[in-house]
Design a protein around this motif. Structure first.
Motif, PDB file in Angstrom:
ATOM      1  N   GLU A 185      30.340  83.995  16.479  1.00  0.00           N
ATOM      2  CA  GLU A 185      31.256  83.967  15.331  1.00  0.00           C
ATOM      3  C   GLU A 185      30.573  83.262  14.159  1.00  0.00           C
ATOM      4  N   TRP A 186      29.473  83.872  13.704  1.00  0.00           N
ATOM      5  CA  TRP A 186      28.672  83.264  12.639  1.00  0.00           C
ATOM      6  C   TRP A 186      29.484  83.021  11.374  1.00  0.00           C
ATOM      7  N   GLY A 187      30.457  83.868  11.128  1.00  0.00           N
ATOM      8  CA  GLY A 187      31.194  83.796   9.873  1.00  0.00           C
ATOM      9  C   GLY A 187      31.859  82.460   9.629  1.00  0.00           C
ATOM     10  N   HIS A 188      32.036  81.667  10.690  1.00  0.00           N
ATOM     11  CA  HIS A 188      32.763  80.409  10.536  1.00  0.00           C
ATOM     12  C   HIS A 188      31.869  79.182  10.710  1.00  0.00           C
ATOM     13  N   ILE A 189      30.552  79.411  10.628  1.00  0.00           N
ATOM     14  CA  ILE A 189      29.623  78.296  10.520  1.00  0.00           C
ATOM     15  C   ILE A 189      29.801  77.675   9.135  1.00  0.00           C
ATOM     16  N   HIS A 190      29.867  76.360   9.069  1.00  0.00           N
ATOM     17  CA  HIS A 190      30.055  75.679   7.788  1.00  0.00           C
ATOM     18  C   HIS A 190      28.723  75.591   7.044  1.00  0.00           C
ATOM     19  N   VAL A 191      28.668  76.172   5.831  1.00  0.00           N
ATOM     20  CA  VAL A 191      27.422  76.151   5.062  1.00  0.00           C
ATOM     21  C   VAL A 191      27.609  75.702   3.613  1.00  0.00           C
ATOM     22  N   ASP A 192      28.829  75.757   3.098  1.00  0.00           N
ATOM     23  CA  ASP A 192      29.041  75.586   1.657  1.00  0.00           C
ATOM     24  C   ASP A 192      29.935  74.388   1.333  1.00  0.00           C
ATOM     25  N   TYR A 224      33.385  75.877  -1.920  1.00  0.00           N
ATOM     26  CA  TYR A 224      34.514  75.506  -1.072  1.00  0.00           C
ATOM     27  C   TYR A 224      35.669  76.507  -1.131  1.00  0.00           C
ATOM     28  N   PHE A 225      35.306  77.795  -1.084  1.00  0.00           N
ATOM     29  CA  PHE A 225      36.327  78.833  -1.042  1.00  0.00           C
ATOM     30  C   PHE A 225      37.076  78.772   0.283  1.00  0.00           C
ATOM     31  N   LYS A 226      38.346  79.070   0.254  1.00  0.00           N
ATOM     32  CA  LYS A 226      39.134  79.043   1.483  1.00  0.00           C
ATOM     33  C   LYS A 226      38.880  80.304   2.295  1.00  0.00           C
ATOM     34  N   CYS A 227      38.673  80.117   3.590  1.00  0.00           N
ATOM     35  CA  CYS A 227      38.404  81.225   4.501  1.00  0.00           C
ATOM     36  C   CYS A 227      39.711  81.734   5.112  1.00  0.00           C
ATOM     37  N   CYS A 278      33.139  78.158   4.990  1.00  0.00           N
ATOM     38  CA  CYS A 278      32.588  79.043   6.025  1.00  0.00           C
ATOM     39  C   CYS A 278      31.586  80.027   5.426  1.00  0.00           C
ATOM     40  N   LEU A 279      30.608  80.416   6.234  1.00  0.00           N
ATOM     41  CA  LEU A 279      29.610  81.407   5.803  1.00  0.00           C
ATOM     42  C   LEU A 279      30.278  82.676   5.288  1.00  0.00           C
TER      43      LEU A 279
END
Length: 308
Positions: A158-165, A169-172, A179-180
């Motif tokens: 579930e790469w999409g929810h790795i924290h990178v930013d 700080y857009f809401k996922c 989240c990525l």
């Protein structure tokens, strides 16, 4: 009697089927509409009926499923798009079968796509594969020593929810921020582009549109538009960061990139590599990057691989 394998890629709007021989050659494919009414309680029955209509009296070795949700030991933990909560798919599907010897295997759909690319796609010949699917969201899968990695709760990949930013700080959609997926998916690229349009008071073809797609941003970036170029650079830097972190954990032989964003081709890979190697050197001198080759058929090939 000749035996066959059936691959079933279950999506929120349609269900794709593939009929394979035991060598993994795709003999026939078809699809039906996904009936998500009543919390998807007819989906498995409809799948069984469709398979029976196609294979008639032919013998089936197994049925592999790819589903849009986390899976662990053939148990689907949840599938929001299908209306399913925790479901023992193998047990429930056997209710519609007369042959108890049929093998049933289940995987997350993105994991199945990764297995498909390894089995018959661009990653054929590699045993350790990581795949990123860049579409509306960001998903993917891991194959290590020819085996899919699901994790104890089925959320591996579930790469999409790795924290990178920690900047935009857009809401996922998951409820968290950073989240990525919020900066590297198709929707994330659009969010970044709109942010940059507000930040930089410069001309851009994007200003002509009330709404635009990630493809539009990529096309304008290729044509030299500053806002679009800035957006893609930022997006691919975040993606490279996630890929570099995974490389230093898993050290895959190849990273496969699929989904709609991958249609930008080598342009995207070049952007990723620009930042990736700064992050992995001196430990990693070279990583194979490739664009997925099976398209919408990756899932059914991966489902076939589950049975092989």
């Amino acid at each position: 009697m000749r035996k066959y394998i059936i691959g079933v890629d279950v999506g929120g709007s349609s269900i794709k089927f593939g009929k394979f021989d035991l060598s993994g050659e795709l003999l026939e494919k078809w699809q039906i509409r996904t009936d998500t009414s009543n919390k998807g309680d007819k989906i498995l029955e409809n799948i069984a009926t469709s398979i029976k209509d196609k294979v008639k009296e032919e013998e089936i070795k197994g049925v592999g499923f790819g589903v849009p949700g986390p899976v662990s030991n053939n148990i689907v933990l949840y599938c929001v798009n299908l209306g399913w909560s925790r479901t023992n798919l193998e047990k429930e599907f056997r209710k519609f079968l007369t042959d108890n010897d049929i093998i049933i295997r289940v995987a997350n759909d993105a994991n199945a796509a990764a297995a498909g690319e390894m089995y018959k796609g661009i990653a054929k010949g590699y045993n350790n594969v990581v795949m990123f699917t860049l579409g509306t969201g960001v998903g993917g899968g891991i194959v290590i020593d020819d085996k899919l990695v699901e994790g104890v709760n089925g959320v591996a990949g579930e790469w999409g929810h790795i924290h990178v930013d920690d900047t935009h700080y857009f809401k996922c959609a998951c409820g968290k921020k950073g989240c990525l997926e919020t900066v590297a998916s198709a929707t994330g690229i659009v969010k970044l582009a709109k942010y940059n349009l507000d930040k930089y008071h410069m001309r851009s073809p994007l200003r002509r549109f009330e709404s635009f797609s990630a493809k539009k941003v990529i096309d304008n970036a290729k044509n030299g538009d500053f806002i679009s170029e800035r957006t893609i650079e930022e997006s691919m830097k975040y993606l490279a960061q996630a890929m570099a972190n995974l490389t230093l954990i898993i050290n895959p032989e190849i990273i496969v990139i699929g989904g709609g964003i991958s249609h930008a081709g080598q342009y995207i890979i070049e952007k990723i590599e620009k930042y990736y190697y700064d992050l992995v050197e001196p430990f990693i001198a070279h990583t194979n990057f490739a664009l997925a080759s099976l398209g919408n058929e990756a899932g059914i090939y991966g489902c076939c691989y589950l049975i092989k």
